[in-house]
Design a protein around this motif. Structure first.
Motif, PDB file in Angstrom:
ATOM      1  N   ASP A  12       0.821  -1.213   0.000  1.00 40.69           N
ATOM      2  CA  ASP A  12       0.000   0.000   0.000  1.00 40.69           C
ATOM      3  C   ASP A  12       0.855   1.264   0.000  1.00 40.69           C
ATOM      4  O   ASP A  12       0.815   2.066   0.937  1.00 40.69           O
ATOM      5  N   PRO A  13       1.647   1.487  -1.052  1.00 37.98           N
ATOM      6  CA  PRO A  13       2.607   2.599  -1.042  1.00 37.98           C
ATOM      7  C   PRO A  13       1.941   3.965  -0.925  1.00 37.98           C
ATOM      8  O   PRO A  13       0.844   4.191  -1.439  1.00 37.98           O
ATOM      9  N   VAL A  14       2.640   4.855  -0.242  1.00 36.01           N
ATOM     10  CA  VAL A  14       2.201   6.233  -0.051  1.00 36.01           C
ATOM     11  C   VAL A  14       2.901   7.110  -1.080  1.00 36.01           C
ATOM     12  O   VAL A  14       4.113   6.987  -1.287  1.00 36.01           O
ATOM     13  N   LEU A  15       2.158   7.988  -1.739  1.00 33.15           N
ATOM     14  CA  LEU A  15       2.740   8.946  -2.676  1.00 33.15           C
ATOM     15  C   LEU A  15       3.265  10.138  -1.883  1.00 33.15           C
ATOM     16  O   LEU A  15       2.508  10.794  -1.162  1.00 33.15           O
ATOM     17  N   LEU A  16       4.558  10.420  -2.028  1.00 36.87           N
ATOM     18  CA  LEU A  16       5.219  11.488  -1.282  1.00 36.87           C
ATOM     19  C   LEU A  16       5.608  12.602  -2.251  1.00 36.87           C
ATOM     20  O   LEU A  16       6.343  12.366  -3.211  1.00 36.87           O
ATOM     21  N   VAL A  17       5.142  13.824  -1.988  1.00 36.96           N
ATOM     22  CA  VAL A  17       5.302  14.938  -2.922  1.00 36.96           C
ATOM     23  C   VAL A  17       6.152  16.034  -2.273  1.00 36.96           C
ATOM     24  O   VAL A  17       5.722  16.668  -1.303  1.00 36.96           O
ATOM     25  N   HIS A  18       7.344  16.246  -2.811  1.00 37.61           N
ATOM     26  CA  HIS A  18       8.285  17.208  -2.217  1.00 37.61           C
ATOM     27  C   HIS A  18       7.933  18.647  -2.577  1.00 37.61           C
ATOM     28  O   HIS A  18       7.075  18.921  -3.421  1.00 37.61           O
ATOM     29  N   VAL A  87      -1.602  10.135   0.274  1.00 35.99           N
ATOM     30  CA  VAL A  87      -0.666  11.132  -0.248  1.00 35.99           C
ATOM     31  C   VAL A  87      -0.182  12.019   0.889  1.00 35.99           C
ATOM     32  O   VAL A  87      -0.976  12.462   1.726  1.00 35.99           O
ATOM     33  N   ILE A  88       1.126  12.277   0.913  1.00 32.01           N
ATOM     34  CA  ILE A  88       1.699  13.276   1.815  1.00 32.01           C
ATOM     35  C   ILE A  88       2.440  14.300   0.969  1.00 32.01           C
ATOM     36  O   ILE A  88       3.293  13.946   0.150  1.00 32.01           O
ATOM     37  N   GLY A  89       2.116  15.573   1.144  1.00 30.42           N
ATOM     38  CA  GLY A  89       2.827  16.648   0.466  1.00 30.42           C
ATOM     39  C   GLY A  89       3.425  17.595   1.481  1.00 30.42           C
ATOM     40  O   GLY A  89       2.951  17.694   2.620  1.00 30.42           O
ATOM     41  N   TYR A  90       4.464  18.313   1.065  1.00 33.14           N
ATOM     42  CA  TYR A  90       5.049  19.311   1.951  1.00 33.14           C
ATOM     43  C   TYR A  90       5.356  20.571   1.163  1.00 33.14           C
ATOM     44  O   TYR A  90       5.886  20.513   0.043  1.00 33.14           O
ATOM     45  N   SER A  91       5.040  21.724   1.756  1.00 33.91           N
ATOM     46  CA  SER A  91       5.313  23.031   1.168  1.00 33.91           C
ATOM     47  C   SER A  91       4.647  23.115  -0.210  1.00 33.91           C
ATOM     48  O   SER A  91       3.453  22.843  -0.329  1.00 33.91           O
TER      49      SER A  91
END
Length: 246
Positions: A12-18, A87-91
Motif C-alpha cells: 500500500d505505497p504512499v505517494l510522497l510529494v516534495h 498522499v503526503i505533500g510538503y510546502s
C-alpha cells in the motif's frame, strides 16, 4: 514530460510529494520518512516534480502550475499501476497534492499536507523578487522574507537548474490554488501539519477549517525543521492507518 520516480518496497505505497527547490530523496529519504513508512509495513512512491532533481526541467513558466504538476502525479500513479493511494505533500508539494485530490478525488484515499496556510508565497513576495533571488542569490530578498532561508543555498546546491526553478516559481504564482469554498471540496480525509514558527504556513488554521481538516501544530518548529520532526510522523502515520514505533 520525463519524470524521475523511486518506488520503495512495501504494501500500500504512499505517494510522497516534495516541495520547491529540493528532490524526492532529499525531502523524504534524508528526513527518515521512507524508513518510517517501511517500518510500518508501507511502501512509498517518490517522484521528482518537473523542474526538480532527475525530472525534465522546462524553462517556460507556462509549463508549471499546480494542475500541471498534479497531472504529472496522475501519470505516475498510472505508470505504477496504483488505483488509489494515500498522499503526503510538503510546502509547494502540498499545493500539488491538493490539486491532485481536486482533479482525481477517486485516486486519493487520505491526504496529509504540511507547511502551508492560505497564502501562495511566491506571489506574496513578488515573482520578480523571487526570480532574482533564485538566479542571483537570496541576499536580494528582504531580510524578513521567510523565503530567504529556503533559497539561500540554491547557488551552491549541486545539479540545480536555477532557470527551471525561476520558471516554476513564476508559473505557480500565476495559478494560485483556491481553497474551498472557492473551489469544490474533495472527499478525502485531510490532515494539515505545520510548525509553530513557520511563517510560510500563515493562515494554517483557516486552511484547515476550509478543507474540513484536522490541524496539528508542532511547537518551536520552522518551515525547514518541521519536515524532519518526529511529531510530524507521529501525527501523519496513524492518520494514514500506519503503526508508529518512533
Amino acid at each position: 514530460m520525463r519524470l524521475h520516480v523511486e518506488r520503495h518496497p512495501g504494501a500500500d505505497p504512499v505517494l510522497l510529494v516534495h516541495g520547491f527547490a529540493t528532490t524526492g530523496a532529499l525531502t523524504w529519504e534524508a528526513t527518515g520518512w521512507v524508513a518510517a513508512l517501511a517500518e510500518a509495513g508501507r511502501g512509498a512512491v517518490v517522484p521528482d516534480l518537473r523542474g526538480h532533481g532527475g525530472s525534465d526541467a522546462p524553462h517556460d513558466p507556462a509549463a508549471y502550475s499546480p494542475d500541471l504538476l498534479a497531472a504529472d502525479l496522475l501519470a505516475v500513479l498510472d505508470d505504477q499501476d496504483l488505483a488509489r493511494v494515500d498522499v503526503i505533500g510538503y510546502s509547494m508539494g502540498s499545493w500539488v497534492a491538493l490539486a491532485l485530490a481536486g482533479q482525481a478525488p477517486d485516486r486519493v484515499r487520505r491526504l496529509v499536507v504540511g507547511g502551508v496556510g492560505t497564502v501562495e508565497q511566491f506571489g506574496r513576495w513578488g515573482v520578480e523578487a523571487v526570480r532574482r533571488a533564485i538566479l542571483e542569490g537570496a541576499d536580494s530578498l528582504p531580510a524578513d522574507s521567510p523565503l530567504a532561508p529556503l533559497l539561500s543555498s540554491l547557488r551552491e546546491a549541486p545539479g540545480v537548474d536555477r532557470a527551471a526553478l525561476a520558471a516554476c516559481a513564476e508559473g505557480m504564482a500565476q495559478h494560485p490554488l483556491p481553497l474551498p469554498p472557492a473551489t469544490p471540496a474533495f472527499s478525502a480525509p485531510t490532515l494539515v501539519v505545520v510548525g509553530e514558527a513557520d511563517p510560510v504556513a500563515d493562515g494554517a488554521d483557516e486552511a484547515a477549517r476550509r478543507l474540513g481538516a484536522e490541524l496539528v501544530v508542532i511547537p518551536r518548529r520552522n518551515h525547514i525543521t518541521t519536515l524532519s520532526a518526529r511529531a510530524f510522523k507521529q501525527a501523519a502515520l496513524p492518520f494514514l492507518g500506519a503503526s508508529v514505533s518512533l
